[in-house]
Design a protein around this motif. Structure first.
Motif, PDB file in Angstrom:
ATOM      1  N   THR A 663       0.836  -1.208   0.000  1.00  0.00           N
ATOM      2  CA  THR A 663       0.000   0.000   0.000  1.00  0.00           C
ATOM      3  C   THR A 663       0.866   1.252   0.000  1.00  0.00           C
ATOM      4  O   THR A 663       0.600   2.221  -0.719  1.00  0.00           O
ATOM      5  CB  THR A 663      -0.915   0.010   1.251  1.00  0.00           C
ATOM      6  N   GLN A 664       1.911   1.204   0.814  1.00  0.00           N
ATOM      7  CA  GLN A 664       2.797   2.369   0.865  1.00  0.00           C
ATOM      8  C   GLN A 664       3.459   2.615  -0.495  1.00  0.00           C
ATOM      9  O   GLN A 664       3.676   3.747  -0.896  1.00  0.00           O
ATOM     10  CB  GLN A 664       3.858   2.141   1.955  1.00  0.00           C
ATOM     11  N   GLU A 666       2.074   2.148  -3.164  1.00  0.00           N
ATOM     12  CA  GLU A 666       1.053   2.714  -4.027  1.00  0.00           C
ATOM     13  C   GLU A 666       0.722   4.159  -3.656  1.00  0.00           C
ATOM     14  O   GLU A 666       0.621   5.030  -4.523  1.00  0.00           O
ATOM     15  CB  GLU A 666      -0.236   1.874  -3.957  1.00  0.00           C
ATOM     16  N   ILE A 667       0.610   4.402  -2.359  1.00  0.00           N
ATOM     17  CA  ILE A 667       0.120   5.727  -1.977  1.00  0.00           C
ATOM     18  C   ILE A 667       1.184   6.611  -1.340  1.00  0.00           C
ATOM     19  O   ILE A 667       0.896   7.719  -0.902  1.00  0.00           O
ATOM     20  CB  ILE A 667      -1.071   5.607  -1.000  1.00  0.00           C
ATOM     21  N   GLN A 670       5.770   8.603  -4.028  1.00  0.00           N
ATOM     22  CA  GLN A 670       5.827   8.236  -5.450  1.00  0.00           C
ATOM     23  C   GLN A 670       4.985   6.981  -5.648  1.00  0.00           C
ATOM     24  O   GLN A 670       5.087   6.031  -4.870  1.00  0.00           O
ATOM     25  CB  GLN A 670       7.289   7.961  -5.819  1.00  0.00           C
ATOM     26  N   GLN A 671       4.170   6.972  -6.668  1.00  0.00           N
ATOM     27  CA  GLN A 671       3.368   5.763  -6.893  1.00  0.00           C
ATOM     28  C   GLN A 671       4.159   4.771  -7.746  1.00  0.00           C
ATOM     29  O   GLN A 671       4.375   5.001  -8.940  1.00  0.00           O
ATOM     30  CB  GLN A 671       2.046   6.106  -7.585  1.00  0.00           C
ATOM     31  N   TYR A 672       4.580   3.692  -7.095  1.00  0.00           N
ATOM     32  CA  TYR A 672       5.348   2.678  -7.824  1.00  0.00           C
ATOM     33  C   TYR A 672       4.454   1.589  -8.398  1.00  0.00           C
ATOM     34  O   TYR A 672       4.826   0.914  -9.348  1.00  0.00           O
ATOM     35  CB  TYR A 672       6.373   2.024  -6.885  1.00  0.00           C
ATOM     36  N   ARG A 674       0.165  -0.079  -8.684  1.00  0.00           N
ATOM     37  CA  ARG A 674      -1.277   0.064  -8.462  1.00  0.00           C
ATOM     38  C   ARG A 674      -1.792  -1.275  -7.939  1.00  0.00           C
ATOM     39  O   ARG A 674      -1.583  -2.316  -8.589  1.00  0.00           O
ATOM     40  CB  ARG A 674      -1.975   0.431  -9.772  1.00  0.00           C
ATOM     41  N   TYR A 758      -0.991  -6.699  -8.168  1.00  0.00           N
ATOM     42  CA  TYR A 758      -0.659  -5.305  -8.441  1.00  0.00           C
ATOM     43  C   TYR A 758      -0.070  -5.181  -9.837  1.00  0.00           C
ATOM     44  O   TYR A 758       0.324  -6.181 -10.454  1.00  0.00           O
ATOM     45  CB  TYR A 758       0.346  -4.783  -7.398  1.00  0.00           C
ATOM     46  N   LYS A 762       6.145   1.963 -11.953  1.00  0.00           N
ATOM     47  CA  LYS A 762       7.485   2.556 -12.082  1.00  0.00           C
ATOM     48  C   LYS A 762       8.431   1.729 -11.217  1.00  0.00           C
ATOM     49  O   LYS A 762       8.086   1.362 -10.093  1.00  0.00           O
ATOM     50  CB  LYS A 762       7.438   4.000 -11.565  1.00  0.00           C
TER      51      LYS A 762
END
Ligand SMILES: Nc1ncnc2c1ncn2[C@@H]1O[C@H](COP(=O)(O)OP(=O)(O)OP(=O)(O)O)[C@@H](O)[C@H]1O
Length: 880
Positions: A663-664, A666-667, A670-672, A674, A758, A762
């Motif tokens: 989750t971290q 994702e949110i 930087q969004q690495y 989804r 997921y 990136k």
């Protein structure tokens, strides 16, 4: 085996090496004992002649038995096995993939709309192309597939199937009927240490078991001793009280007809008053039937009995258990033994002598089981308590000791798990700190035990447990009754067969062959059976009852050869395994030591051979890159998955923490990635109307499934994410379509392996920084009690196994290619040079000292998941 990855840069960083203080010999240590007598040859009557001529005892490491090399080098000529053979032994995948009938197409309504959907998403996808190649081989029917699969099974051994042996021992697990107890008591004295216990490898991660001491319901004398304290006060642990306990416990045993208990009682009393060598030797003679102590045992026991914390580093099978069992008999209070695996705990519980009552607390126990143990503990029915690190020191556990149940000793088994540098770091071991033990449990004496630890690992252990540097007892990491040989092989199957048909292996009655892959064990055992060598495969993919049976048959010498993955051997204490063959390269020197350590536990000369095949090394090495969130197998934009249970076990991180980290990613800043909805990723497909090929002809998804699946028992097993990625559709679209086919009666399917899913958006540029940030964030989350059940503010990390694998390969490669055979090595027998390299590895902790070729993996390819807090340990682990 739990074997997380770790970042290897730091592992090879000489600047991080710690001082040698921790491994210097104890100051007060007695002069070194005389060299141990040479290992005795086996006296197996069946093989006496062979043993006389071929298994001559060697004076220390100098004996030169008949080299095994000849067998292997002679085997160089056989034609190489087709490379596809191992991965697809029945050729099914290729036959299916080339089935000609799959090209034509008359679609059902649902299939054609689905086809349109797929082509819309993935215009380059040409379903026909994948099947257009003409294939001469007929497509196997399901029946053929099933028959082929059944044929792959090794025929049953000659011995008739036996029901699970009944055993009754005071420290047995609950299924055991009490009536069988006496028959299964370990015989005392045990001449020559030949008596094998059948050690069941439960291997049951998270399995529920009922652990109950067979004497639990009877008031033991220990319990009555505790109850007799005036006013209910707890004993202070004086010698007399302890003598009471031992005396009364032994009297009870006497009632059951055990012979020689008076002698035991006297011996315990004498050892308690004066723990001299003589008294302790008498004690182990009357209790276990052992003639003398093995190297390191006496010293460790004397230190522990004197209340001194001690670090014990003895090879696998050298007898570490004795070093807490004997003090447990002598000391007045409870002995706590922390052990990382349930199977190990159960095994050790069983090993306890009959009059040393034991119990077990593990995180997988039900609340009823926990409370039952608690009751016995409070009632004084337990003298040695095995505890999982997860249970240890948690609130519930501490409550047990609130009413001052005295603890004399905490023994920590597999103590290397404390160290982030070890091959088996476990975050849950981080709670094992001397300061905490003192504060929470008033424990003064700690015994740390391990068979494999580098200098760095030792240093971390002794620091955490505050063990004085002169209380380190360390012998060589390998027993000198093991003859070690390595040969290179271009055709391992043929070479293996030759090896088994040559001296000394041909005369052995008990051999373990280690393979890397589950399928390999099946294939190799079948090959051996086909060549008149009774062999059975063993791996964690087999049902538990099959595994148990194989282990029992092996332990009772009804199967001569077991072909196994690393899953075999944990908790196995078959003392007369005569040979260990590595069909695949072990993944580290630690693993090599552990697995070869299963041979010759009776002290007799035993043989270990490694078949080195560099293709396997590169295969294992490339597989090592496939773990973790950002593994090389997880390209950007594709659906990726982490199977919850296996990832949690592998990384020793709770499932919810895994999700927290994802989750971290994702949110966070930087969004690495989804996150996708969670789903079960492994699907087994059953066909009911049309044949698989006919349906594949009409249905794009089924076609993809046939292309991408494995066959198991004639059914098609596939990874849902692979199919979704292949067709460039979402996973739920795969499920929807499967449902449609199911409603039409064509198929049914089963799903398993719930996973976090997921898509990578990136890949991180700087893994270290990312890892440090997430660690920090995670610590904050933990301290804010969002995850109050997670271990302490411990760093999580993944050890980089690649460097360890490389070191193993370098060692084997050195033996076969560079060893000059001047210092005692000859042919493929490389005991001296292997031992030397192992010593270098463990004393310097410098993997490159063993590695002699450029094995330094590129940093960005490290396989890791989540990392350490310590500044000197490179973090990350979200790997490429
Ligand atoms: N002094 C001794 N003399 C003879 N046999 C011994 C002695 N001490 C231990 N043994 C035997 O050696 C075998 C191995 O002992 P144990 O299981 O304690 O080894 P270990 O060091 O704990 O091994 P591992 O590292 O695999 O757990 C057992 O069968 C045990 O009975």
């Amino acid at each position: 085996m739990y074997s997380p990855q770790r970042d290897g840069d730091s592992d090879s960083d000489g600047s991080l090496l710690l001082s040698d203080v921790s491994v210097s010999p104890p100051r007060r240590r007695a002069p070194p004992p005389p060299p141990p007598p040479p290992p005795k040859p086996r006296s197996n009557p069946k093989h006496t002649a062979a043993a006389k001529t071929k298994l001559k005892p060697k004076p220390n490491a100098k004996t030169k038995p008949k080299p095994v090399a000849s067998a292997c080098t002679a085997a160089a000529s056989p034609p190489p096995l087709p490379s596809a053979a191992l991965s697809d032994p029945h050729g099914l995948a290729s036959r299916i993939a080339t089935a000609p009938a799959l090209v034509a197409a008359t679609s059902t309504a649902s299939s054609s709309s689905f086809r349109r959907l797929v082509q819309l998403r993935n215009p380059s996808f040409d379903p026909a192309a994948a099947f257009s190649a003409p294939a001469p081989a007929p497509t196997p029917t399901l029946t053929e597939v099933a028959t082929a699969s059944a044929a792959a099974q090794c025929p049953a051994p000659d011995a008739p199937p036996q029901s699970r042996p009944k055993r009754v021992h005071p420290n047995s697990v609950s299924e055991v009927p009490p009536a069988a107890a006496e028959a299964e008591q370990p015989k005392r004295p045990r001449g020559g240490g030949e008596g094998n216990f059948v050690r069941l490898n439960i291997n049951g991660y998270g399995r529920r078991r009922t652990f109950r001491n067979a004497q639990a319901r009877r008031p033991t004398k220990y319990r009555s001793w505790r109850r007799q304290r005036p006013g209910g006060t707890k004993p202070g642990g004086s010698g007399d009280e302890e003598a009471d306990f031992v005396a009364e416990a032994l009297m009870e045993r006497g009632k059951k007809g055990a012979a020689g208990d008076n002698g035991v009682l006297e011996a315990v009393e004498a050892a308690r008053k004066d723990p001299s060598k003589q008294n302790l030797e008498t004690l182990i003679r009357v209790t276990y039937g052992f003639d003398s102590f093995r190297e390191g045992q006496l010293e460790a026991i004397q230190k522990v009995v004197a209340g001194e914390s001690t670090m014990l580093l003895l090879p696998t099978g050298a007898g570490k258990s004795l070093c807490y069992q004997v003090p447990a008999m002598i000391l007045s209070g409870l002995t706590l033994v922390v052990s990382p695996l349930l199977s190990l705990m159960v095994d050790q519980l069983r090993k306890l002598p009959a009059f040393l009552p034991g119990g077990l607390l593990a995180s997988s126990q039900t609340s009823d089981e926990f409370h039952e143990t608690l009751q016995r503990l409070r009632g004084g029915d337990i003298k040695v308590l095995f505890v999982s690190p997860e249970r240890f020191l948690n609130e519930e556990f501490l409550l047990i000791f609130r009413d001052a149940l005295p603890i004399s000793l905490v023994a920590i088994d597999e103590a290397h798990c404390i160290s982030e540098w070890s091959h088996n770091f476990r975050p849950s071991y981080l709670r094992l700190r001397a300061s905490l033990l003192r504060r929470k449990l008033s424990v003064q004496c700690i015994l740390a035990m391990t068979a494999t630890a580098t200098t760095q690992t030792l240093d971390e252990i002794v620091n955490a447990l505050e063990i004085p540097s002169n209380n380190l007892i360390k012998t060589s990491q390998m027993r000198d009754n093991l003859q070690l040989s390595i040969s290179s092989s271009d055709n391992r199957l043929k070479d293996l067969l030759l090896l088994l048909k040559s001296s000394p292996f041909v005369d052995m009655r008990s051999i373990i062959i280690y393979c890397k892959f589950q399928g390999e064990t099946d294939y190799v055992s079948k090959y051996l059976c086909d060549n008149n060598i009774t062999a059975k495969s063993y791996h964690s993919g087999l049902p538990m009852k099959n595994r148990t049976r194989v282990q029992e048959l092996f332990c009772s010498n009804k199967i001569r050869v077991v072909v196994a993955t690393v899953a075999f051997g944990m908790g196995l204490d078959k003392s007369d395994v005569e040979g260990v063959i590595h069909y695949s390269l072990p993944e580290s020197l630690e693993e090599y030591i552990q697995e070869t350590g299963r041979a010759g536990r009776d002290g007799r000369l035993s043989y270990c051979h490694l078949l080195l095949d560099s293709t396997t090394f590169y295969k294992i090495r490339s597989l090592s890159h496939s773990d973790g969130v950002f593994s090389s197998d997880n390209p950007m934009g594709r659906i990726c998955s982490l199977v919850k249970e296996s990832a949690s076990r592998k990384f020793d991180i709770k499932e919810e923490v895994l999700l927290t980290v994802l989750t971290q990613l994702e949110i966070g800043g930087q969004q690495y990635l989804r996150l996708l909805p969670q789903f079960s990723v492994t699907c087994t497909l059953y066909f009911h109307k049309m044949s698989p090929q006919l349906l594949a002809d009409k249905d794009v998804l089924v076609r993809s499934v046939l292309n991408k699946s494995e066959t198991k028992d004639g059914n098609f097993v596939f990874d849902v994410t692979k199919i979704a990625n292949d067709l460039n559709i979402a996973a739920n679209e795969v499920f929807d379509h499967l449902q449609q086919l199911k409603f039409s009666g064509e198929i049914s399917f089963e799903l398993k392996d719930p996973a976090y899913c997921y898509v990578i958006l990136k890949k991180p540029d700087d893994l270290n920084t990312l890892s440090a940030n997430i660690t920090k964030w995670l610590s904050e989350v933990e301290s804010s009690k969002v995850h109050c059940k997670t271990p302490p503010n411990a760093p999580f990390f993944l050890i980089n196994n690649i460097m360890k694998l490389d070191a193993m390969f370098a060692l084997a490669n050195f033996a076969v290619k560079e060893c000059q055979r001047t210092d005692g090595c000859s042919g493929s027998q490389h005991t001296p040079c292997i031992q030397k390299k192992i010593m270098q590895y463990f004393s310097k902790n410098d993997i490159t000292s063993v590695s002699n070729h450029n094995t330094q993996p590129h940093r960005s390819r490290f396989v890791c998941f989540i990392f350490p807090i310590k500044t000197n340990i490179p973090a990350i682990h979200l790997c490429y």
